[in-house]
Design a protein around this motif. Structure first.
Motif, mmCIF file in Angstrom:
data_model
loop_
_atom_site.group_PDB
_atom_site.id
_atom_site.type_symbol
_atom_site.label_atom_id
_atom_site.label_comp_id
_atom_site.label_asym_id
_atom_site.label_seq_id
_atom_site.Cartn_x
_atom_site.Cartn_y
_atom_site.Cartn_z
ATOM 1 N N ARG A 57 -0.792 1.141 -4.857
ATOM 2 C CA ARG A 57 -1.368 1.460 -3.545
ATOM 3 C C ARG A 57 -0.324 2.187 -2.698
ATOM 4 O O ARG A 57 -0.605 3.193 -2.063
ATOM 5 N N MET A 58 0.913 1.682 -2.718
ATOM 6 C CA MET A 58 1.962 2.311 -1.914
ATOM 7 C C MET A 58 2.344 3.680 -2.468
ATOM 8 O O MET A 58 2.507 4.642 -1.727
ATOM 9 N N LEU A 59 2.492 3.756 -3.794
ATOM 10 C CA LEU A 59 2.912 5.023 -4.400
ATOM 11 C C LEU A 59 1.878 6.121 -4.198
ATOM 12 O O LEU A 59 2.215 7.296 -4.130
ATOM 13 N N SER A 60 0.610 5.732 -4.110
ATOM 14 C CA SER A 60 -0.440 6.747 -4.054
ATOM 15 C C SER A 60 -0.849 7.094 -2.623
ATOM 16 O O SER A 60 -1.723 7.927 -2.425
ATOM 17 N N ARG A 61 -0.216 6.483 -1.623
ATOM 18 C CA ARG A 61 -0.589 6.809 -0.239
ATOM 19 C C ARG A 61 -0.250 8.261 0.082
ATOM 20 O O ARG A 61 0.900 8.680 -0.044
ATOM 21 N N PRO A 62 -1.227 9.042 0.542
ATOM 22 C CA PRO A 62 -0.937 10.445 0.878
ATOM 23 C C PRO A 62 -0.092 10.560 2.148
ATOM 24 O O PRO A 62 -0.177 9.713 3.044
ATOM 25 N N GLN A 63 0.712 11.630 2.182
ATOM 26 C CA GLN A 63 1.634 11.804 3.302
ATOM 27 C C GLN A 63 0.906 11.865 4.646
ATOM 28 O O GLN A 63 1.392 11.305 5.632
ATOM 29 N N ASP A 64 -0.262 12.517 4.693
ATOM 30 C CA ASP A 64 -0.912 12.652 6.014
ATOM 31 C C ASP A 64 -1.348 11.299 6.566
ATOM 32 O O ASP A 64 -1.327 11.071 7.772
ATOM 33 N N GLN A 65 -1.717 10.401 5.670
ATOM 34 C CA GLN A 65 -2.090 9.059 6.132
ATOM 35 C C GLN A 65 -0.872 8.330 6.715
ATOM 36 O O GLN A 65 -0.966 7.644 7.734
ATOM 37 N N ILE A 66 0.276 8.505 6.062
ATOM 38 C CA ILE A 66 1.492 7.846 6.552
ATOM 39 C C ILE A 66 1.956 8.494 7.855
ATOM 40 O O ILE A 66 2.402 7.817 8.780
ATOM 41 N N ALA A 67 1.778 9.829 7.943
ATOM 42 C CA ALA A 67 2.163 10.540 9.170
ATOM 43 C C ALA A 67 1.316 10.060 10.348
ATOM 44 O O ALA A 67 1.816 9.896 11.465
ATOM 45 N N ALA A 68 0.029 9.826 10.098
ATOM 46 C CA ALA A 68 -0.851 9.331 11.164
ATOM 47 C C ALA A 68 -0.399 7.941 11.616
ATOM 48 O O ALA A 68 -0.400 7.621 12.809
ATOM 49 N N GLN A 69 0.015 7.141 10.650
ATOM 50 C CA GLN A 69 0.518 5.807 10.965
ATOM 51 C C GLN A 69 1.790 5.918 11.815
ATOM 52 O O GLN A 69 1.968 5.182 12.800
ATOM 53 N N ALA A 70 2.662 6.860 11.449
ATOM 54 C CA ALA A 70 3.912 7.054 12.191
ATOM 55 C C ALA A 70 3.614 7.479 13.626
ATOM 56 O O ALA A 70 4.230 6.987 14.577
#
Ligand SMILES: *Cc1c(COP(=O)(O)O)cnc(C)c1O
Length: 458
Positions: free
Chosen positions: A350-363
């Motif tokens: 789940r962590m390895l497959s998280r797309p960057q844009d989703q993480i950027a939105a979280q940030a």
């Protein structure tokens, strides 16, 4: 100015309301000890001129703080925001809810670990995992030990003791200091025969090295480094053929050994365990707590006759798994039977497959909240791009585009100071220092609130 007379006795202290509360929490023995230590400290403070009444008033608070500090363990849950998903120093894989539940059950009640529920007779602990391992890897048989280092050790010892084992010079790896392939081979009692050079090894290097004393040809995944440029290695398929022609065993130590193709999430293609088996390896070894996403364990899958010999080695008993991990592994492996939901349920994937844009939105969501908690301490937070790694020697030179928070402050040591502050939290937050800032990679942060809560204790 009051002196020693202002201090209570240990007994008087223990009678106070505040200490009663501490006794409820920590027990009488620890509180009594802490009270003595605190009284000693107070006496020596008074000797140095402190006021007895002031010292006496501070006692309950000091005792409580001492007990709380002593009760805090370095094994408390923390937030891995290093960007390294499988961080060996932080315990590698986070387990799935299913594995945690299974481990819990295994701890709380008796279970048929080595007991056959049909006949009421004796069973084997590896039976709980063997069939599913064979199904997922296509191997004939499987055995399980404490970790992959143990898997390599017991396999080499069983099959290669007193004889020769051939390894390419390009694959004589060291993993985290204590695991060096030449040392493991020496302990296994097999004679290391190095072939080829650091950057190039050819089929004839192996073929020429085979003698009547050869027991094994070993292929080792170069987990934590990559040889680039003018290179050549012999693939698992060719090496299996060479071994078969020479009538020796070919063993492939995959290390991280994924059960699924990671390229579907944009990672580089690496052979899966099933592919290594299909290439013709007689034995394949891999870890339970790396890409597989389970607890620490080592798997050996492959030829039934070889697995049977390994199982008879007395080392097997010394290296066997406990019930808690067997239960957790079984639950972990079962998740692979339902590939459609694998990335939802297995935290590592789940962590390895998280797309960057989703993480950027979280940030972006978290930046103002984190900034508000850091501001009183003189630090700022901004959204940044960053690069995650798998870790634990899987795809060592590959990074995964990620995002996070860049934390900065005044002065050249600001990142180090903030890093120390965050490590000391009741729920430590671990980032990595990069380019004059402390970077928190949010790839592994599954719960926004967890970070905000952790920082509230600053
Ligand atoms: C990680 C690794 C090991 C050691 O595995 P553990 O499960 O940590 O004992 C052995 N060989 C290779 C190639 C590895 O990557």
């Amino acid at each position: 100015m009051n002196g020693f007379r202002a201090l209570p006795s240990v007994d008087q202290l223990l009678q106070t309301q505040q200490l009663h509360r501490l006794i409820d929490e920590y027990g009488r023995s620890l509180v009594t000890k802490a009270a003595r230590v605190a009284l000693d400290a107070a006496r020596s403070a008074i000797r140095n001129g402190a006021d007895g009444t002031v010292e006496a008033a501070r006692l309950p608070h000091l005792i409580g703080a001492d007990l709380a500090a002593a009760a805090q363990t370095a094994l408390r849950p923390m937030l891995n925001l290093t960007g390294t998903v499988l961080h060996t120093n932080l315990g590698r894989a986070i387990l799935s809810a299913e594995a945690i539940a299974a481990a819990n059950d295994a701890m709380a009640a008796p279970l048929a670990l080595e007991y056959d529920l049909e006949t009421g007779g004796r069973g084997k602990r590896d039976d709980h995992l063997r069939d599913i391992l064979c199904e997922l890897t296509g191997a004939e048989d499987a055995t399980i030990v404490n970790n992959n280092a143990a898997a390599v050790l017991i396999a080499l010892n069983t099959l290669g003791q007193g004889r020769e084992s051939i390894v390419s010079r390009g694959e004589l790896i060291e993993i985290g200091g204590a695991f060096r392939m030449p040392d493991i081979m020496a302990r296994a009692g097999t004679q290391l025969v190095e072939v080829g050079t650091t950057n190039r090894t050819h089929p004839h290097d192996y073929i020429n090295a085979v003698t009547p004393e050869t027991a094994l040809i070993l292929k080792v995944h170069t987990s934590n480094y990559r040889i680039e440029g003018f290179t050549s290695e012999v693939g698992g398929h060719d090496l299996s053929r060479i071994a078969r022609d020479a009538n020796v065993v070919m063993m492939n130590d995959l290390g991280a050994g994924s059960l699924v193709d990671l390229s579907q999430w944009g990672l580089r293609r690496e052979p899966t365990v099933a592919e290594a088996v299909a290439e013709g390896a007689d034995l394949v070894t891999f870890s339970g707590d790396k890409l597989l996403g389970g607890p620490q364990a080592g798997f050996i899958v492959g030829r039934r006759d070889l697995i049977a010999r390994i199982n008879k080695n007395p080392l097997k008993r010394a290296l066997r798994l406990d019930k808690i991990r067997i239960a957790a592994l079984q639950a972990t492996l079962r998740l692979y039977l339902d590939p459609d939901r694998l990335t939802d349920r297995l935290p590592v994937l789940r962590m390895l497959s998280r797309p960057q844009d989703q993480i950027a939105a979280q940030a972006a969501r978290l930046a103002p909240l984190v900034a508000a908690r850091l501001a009183p301490h003189g630090f700022e937070a901004a959204v940044t791009e960053c690069a995650s790694q798998i870790g634990s020697g899987a795809l060592p030179t590959d990074t995964i585009p990620s995002a996070g928070l860049r934390l900065t402050g005044q002065g050249g040591t600001a990142p180090q100071r903030l890093s120390a502050l965050l490590r000391a939290l009741p729920r430590p937050v671990i980032g990595h220092i990069h380019d004059g800032a402390l970077v928190l990679d949010l790839r592994c942060l599954t719960d926004d609130d967890a970070l905000i809560q952790a920082l509230s204790d600053l």
